[in-house]
Write a protein that holds these residues in place. Structure first.
Motif, PDB file in Angstrom:
ATOM      1  N   PHE A   1      60.848  24.376  33.861  1.00 42.23           N
ATOM      2  CA  PHE A   1      59.634  24.748  34.574  1.00 42.23           C
ATOM      3  C   PHE A   1      59.507  26.269  34.564  1.00 42.23           C
ATOM      4  CE2 PHE A   1      61.220  20.819  36.231  1.00 42.23           C
ATOM      5  CZ  PHE A   1      60.109  20.047  36.527  1.00 42.23           C
ATOM      6  N   TYR A   2      58.280  26.767  34.529  1.00 42.35           N
ATOM      7  CA  TYR A   2      58.104  28.209  34.710  1.00 42.35           C
ATOM      8  C   TYR A   2      57.449  28.477  36.063  1.00 42.35           C
ATOM      9  CZ  TYR A   2      53.050  28.165  33.465  1.00 42.35           C
ATOM     10  OH  TYR A   2      51.689  27.944  33.437  1.00 42.35           O
ATOM     11  N   ILE A   3      57.733  29.672  36.587  1.00 43.36           N
ATOM     12  CA  ILE A   3      57.179  30.094  37.874  1.00 43.36           C
ATOM     13  C   ILE A   3      56.003  31.029  37.606  1.00 43.36           C
ATOM     14  CG2 ILE A   3      57.654  31.202  40.090  1.00 43.36           C
ATOM     15  CD1 ILE A   3      59.249  28.654  39.632  1.00 43.36           C
ATOM     16  N   PRO A   4      54.778  30.602  37.910  1.00 48.00           N
ATOM     17  CA  PRO A   4      53.627  31.479  37.666  1.00 48.00           C
ATOM     18  C   PRO A   4      53.595  32.645  38.645  1.00 48.00           C
ATOM     19  CG  PRO A   4      52.923  29.482  38.788  1.00 48.00           C
ATOM     20  CD  PRO A   4      54.392  29.309  38.479  1.00 48.00           C
ATOM     21  N   ILE A   5      53.050  33.755  38.181  1.00 48.16           N
ATOM     22  CA  ILE A   5      52.945  34.969  38.991  1.00 48.16           C
ATOM     23  C   ILE A   5      51.500  35.426  39.017  1.00 48.16           C
ATOM     24  CG2 ILE A   5      53.573  37.421  39.148  1.00 48.16           C
ATOM     25  CD1 ILE A   5      56.206  36.748  37.827  1.00 48.16           C
ATOM     26  N   GLU A   6      51.013  35.777  40.186  1.00 54.32           N
ATOM     27  CA  GLU A   6      49.696  36.390  40.329  1.00 54.32           C
ATOM     28  C   GLU A   6      49.833  37.701  41.087  1.00 54.32           C
ATOM     29  OE1 GLU A   6      46.854  33.795  42.090  1.00 54.32           O
ATOM     30  OE2 GLU A   6      46.778  32.441  40.357  1.00 54.32           O
ATOM     31  N   VAL A   7      48.885  38.594  40.840  1.00 46.36           N
ATOM     32  CA  VAL A   7      48.872  39.900  41.505  1.00 46.36           C
ATOM     33  C   VAL A   7      47.982  39.839  42.741  1.00 46.36           C
ATOM     34  CG1 VAL A   7      47.998  42.265  41.281  1.00 46.36           C
ATOM     35  CG2 VAL A   7      49.401  41.271  39.468  1.00 46.36           C
ATOM     36  N   ARG A   8      48.479  40.414  43.830  1.00 45.18           N
ATOM     37  CA  ARG A   8      47.645  40.582  45.027  1.00 45.18           C
ATOM     38  C   ARG A   8      47.715  42.053  45.436  1.00 45.18           C
ATOM     39  NH1 ARG A   8      48.465  40.713  50.498  1.00 45.18           N
ATOM     40  NH2 ARG A   8      50.623  39.956  50.389  1.00 45.18           N
ATOM     41  N   PHE A   9      46.553  42.641  45.705  1.00 43.11           N
ATOM     42  CA  PHE A   9      46.513  44.044  46.105  1.00 43.11           C
ATOM     43  C   PHE A   9      46.652  44.152  47.625  1.00 43.11           C
ATOM     44  CE2 PHE A   9      44.682  44.248  41.917  1.00 43.11           C
ATOM     45  CZ  PHE A   9      45.179  45.444  41.418  1.00 43.11           C
ATOM     46  N   LEU A  10      47.363  45.181  48.049  1.00 35.28           N
ATOM     47  CA  LEU A  10      47.562  45.416  49.478  1.00 35.28           C
ATOM     48  C   LEU A  10      46.353  46.129  50.058  1.00 35.28           C
ATOM     49  CD1 LEU A  10      51.294  46.602  49.572  1.00 35.28           C
ATOM     50  CD2 LEU A  10      50.361  44.286  49.351  1.00 35.28           C
ATOM     51  N   ALA A  11      46.179  45.927  51.368  1.00 33.69           N
ATOM     52  CA  ALA A  11      45.095  46.580  52.123  1.00 33.69           C
ATOM     53  C   ALA A  11      43.758  46.320  51.420  1.00 33.69           C
ATOM     54  CB  ALA A  11      45.390  48.071  52.287  1.00 33.69           C
ATOM     55  N   ASP A  12      42.976  47.376  51.173  1.00 31.63           N
ATOM     56  CA  ASP A  12      41.662  47.205  50.545  1.00 31.63           C
ATOM     57  C   ASP A  12      41.711  47.516  49.045  1.00 31.63           C
ATOM     58  OD1 ASP A  12      42.143  49.906  50.748  1.00 31.63           O
ATOM     59  OD2 ASP A  12      40.127  50.439  51.407  1.00 31.63           O
ATOM     60  N   GLY A  13      42.891  47.378  48.434  1.00 37.64           N
ATOM     61  CA  GLY A  13      43.059  47.756  47.036  1.00 37.64           C
ATOM     62  C   GLY A  13      42.152  47.016  46.081  1.00 37.64           C
ATOM     63  N   GLU A  14      41.966  45.729  46.273  1.00 38.17           N
ATOM     64  CA  GLU A  14      41.116  44.954  45.360  1.00 38.17           C
ATOM     65  C   GLU A  14      39.667  45.424  45.437  1.00 38.17           C
ATOM     66  OE1 GLU A  14      39.902  40.309  44.364  1.00 38.17           O
ATOM     67  OE2 GLU A  14      41.760  40.774  45.437  1.00 38.17           O
ATOM     68  N   THR A  15      39.189  45.666  46.635  1.00 34.23           N
ATOM     69  CA  THR A  15      37.811  46.146  46.807  1.00 34.23           C
ATOM     70  C   THR A  15      37.634  47.512  46.150  1.00 34.23           C
ATOM     71  OG1 THR A  15      37.571  44.928  48.884  1.00 34.23           O
ATOM     72  CG2 THR A  15      36.052  46.766  48.500  1.00 34.23           C
ATOM     73  N   ARG A  16      38.590  48.394  46.341  1.00 28.77           N
ATOM     74  CA  ARG A  16      38.491  49.741  45.762  1.00 28.77           C
ATOM     75  C   ARG A  16      38.534  49.692  44.241  1.00 28.77           C
ATOM     76  NH1 ARG A  16      42.960  53.353  48.346  1.00 28.77           N
ATOM     77  NH2 ARG A  16      41.842  55.005  47.222  1.00 28.77           N
ATOM     78  N   LEU A  17      39.381  48.836  43.684  1.00 27.37           N
ATOM     79  CA  LEU A  17      39.458  48.725  42.224  1.00 27.37           C
ATOM     80  C   LEU A  17      38.162  48.150  41.667  1.00 27.37           C
ATOM     81  CD1 LEU A  17      41.012  49.068  39.642  1.00 27.37           C
ATOM     82  CD2 LEU A  17      42.186  46.899  40.089  1.00 27.37           C
ATOM     83  N   ALA A  18      37.603  47.159  42.355  1.00 26.04           N
ATOM     84  CA  ALA A  18      36.326  46.596  41.914  1.00 26.04           C
ATOM     85  C   ALA A  18      35.226  47.651  41.935  1.00 26.04           C
ATOM     86  CB  ALA A  18      35.949  45.406  42.794  1.00 26.04           C
ATOM     87  N   GLU A  19      35.243  48.506  42.934  1.00 23.50           N
ATOM     88  CA  GLU A  19      34.235  49.579  43.018  1.00 23.50           C
ATOM     89  C   GLU A  19      34.384  50.567  41.871  1.00 23.50           C
ATOM     90  OE1 GLU A  19      34.949  51.158  46.898  1.00 23.50           O
ATOM     91  OE2 GLU A  19      33.713  49.653  47.930  1.00 23.50           O
ATOM     92  N   LEU A  20      35.625  50.799  41.432  1.00 23.51           N
ATOM     93  CA  LEU A  20      35.855  51.701  40.312  1.00 23.51           C
ATOM     94  C   LEU A  20      35.388  51.089  38.987  1.00 23.51           C
ATOM     95  CD1 LEU A  20      39.465  52.933  41.184  1.00 23.51           C
ATOM     96  CD2 LEU A  20      37.383  54.311  41.270  1.00 23.51           C
ATOM     97  N   LEU A  21      35.576  49.792  38.827  1.00 26.29           N
ATOM     98  CA  LEU A  21      35.282  49.121  37.559  1.00 26.29           C
ATOM     99  C   LEU A  21      33.812  48.770  37.392  1.00 26.29           C
ATOM    100  CD1 LEU A  21      38.336  46.690  37.486  1.00 26.29           C
ATOM    101  CD2 LEU A  21      37.935  48.571  35.886  1.00 26.29           C
ATOM    102  N   THR A  22      33.148  48.404  38.478  1.00 26.09           N
ATOM    103  CA  THR A  22      31.781  47.878  38.391  1.00 26.09           C
ATOM    104  C   THR A  22      30.808  48.786  37.645  1.00 26.09           C
ATOM    105  OG1 THR A  22      32.074  46.528  40.383  1.00 26.09           O
ATOM    106  CG2 THR A  22      29.813  47.082  39.753  1.00 26.09           C
TER     107      THR A  22
END
Length: 353
Positions: free
Chosen positions: A323-344
């Protein structure tokens, strides 16, 4: 405090860093040409350090984010460890030997719906990829921070919390591919593999130290790993926490996965650890199979699973519960929102109608 060996190797590191500094200066001044692409945004994900900063799951996060914005992303990698050369667009017939384990992992992860190509020459690779896949609206470059011939639209620099670039040295004294000053090219710095509850005080101190080398205005974000339930590679009963397992890895930094499994309650009776991108041999897997006891299973990573399905060893692996163990990334605090604002903003002119 640097070790004695580090101090001994520093003169060689200064020489190597000097060569890289001259190379970077030649590109910065235009004496060496760079190529930009007006057709689509080119997004570069890379690092200053050799191996183990979490590029693959962050690339997967970026591709998933692009898909959620109705973009049609493609991936381009060098294809480290493959036995082929030149440009190659992944198909269902490809293997880790033909395109590399990480591109193969991404190709399968996205159910063969995202174009994945490999090429040592990223400029030529982008051109061929766009010619073959005209519907693509974004290209994600995997591990191309030092590939200066391409002028990306956006560059994401990754650095581990446990091994930050600002505490490291250039090869061979350390693990940096170029000096810490290379961080100035980043549009965002992501500190990876953080503790999920990393305090704001520690984040502020890390940010302060990173900004000694990166541009002062560059955002510094923090991410952690989230591990999923085991996914079957071969047939076998699903192993739940509390079970005895054997861990098989061929990655740069297996420590966090081992810690996760133990914290989750798995009893890791043996860890067969190999170097990053290791090509598993039949004898190694025969030995592993001989160690398994009734009721035990083999747990591995998604990247390693791609290499375990190579024709030379597939039959041996098929006889074991893997079996393999899948990995996903989660951003701390408001990191995901800030990265989305940079990319959009990069995708306003490229929105799909």
């Amino acid at each position: 405090m640097p070790s004695f060996l580090t101090l001994l190797l520093l003169p060689a590191s200064w020489l190597y860093a000097g060569v890289m500094a001259v190379r970077n200066w030649l590109y910065r001044t235009g004496l060496k040409p760079r190529t930009s692409f007006a057709q689509v945004p080119v997004l570069n994900v890379g690092n200053l350090r050799v191996g183990g900063t979490g590029k693959t799951p962050h690339v997967a996060w970026l591709v998933t984010w692009l898909q959620s914005r109705e973009q049609r992303p493609a991936l381009l990698s060098r294809g480290y460890g493959r036995a082929t050369r030149g440009y190659r667009l992944a198909t269902a017939a490809d293997s880790a030997a033909t395109i590399g384990d990480e591109p193969l992992q991404q190709f399968r992860h996205f159910a063969e719906q995202v174009p994945v190509a490999v090429s040592e020459d990223r400029v030529a690779g982008i051109r061929q990829l766009l010619a073959q896949q005209p519907a693509v609206t974004a290209i994600v470059l995997d591990d191309a921070y030092q590939h200066r011939r391409v002028q990306p639209a956006f560059t994401m620099l990754l650095t581990e919390q446990a091994r930050p670039f600002y505490e490291d040295y250039v090869l061979p004294a350390g693990r940096l591919r170029e000096s810490r000053a290379g961080a100035v090219r980043a549009d965002v710095v992501v500190v990876t593999k953080c503790a999920p509850q990393l305090s704001a005080t520690i984040r502020q101190e890390i940010t302060r130290r990173i900004r000694r080398y990166a541009r002062p205005s560059v955002p510094v974000l923090f991410s952690c790993y989230e591990y999923g339930a085991p996914v079957p590679v071969t047939a076998g009963p699903l192993q739940l926490p509390g079970a005895e397992v054997v861990l098989l890895t061929g990655i740069a930094q297996p420590g966090p996965l081992l810690e996760h499994l133990r914290a989750a309650g798995y009893r890791v009776v043996h860890h067969a650890s190999f170097p990053d991108h290791h090509v598993f041999q039949a004898e190694e897997l025969h030995q592993l199979a001989a160690q398994l006891r009734p009721g035990q299973s083999v747990l591995t990573t998604q990247k390693d699973a791609a290499r375990l399905l190579e024709p030379a060893v597939a039959a041996i692996v098929a006889a074991m519960p893997v079996f393999y163990i899948p990995i996903e990334v989660r951003f701390l605090a408001d990191g995901e929102t800030r990265l989305a604002e940079l990319l959009t903003p990069y995708f306003q002119p490229y929105a799909v109608v």
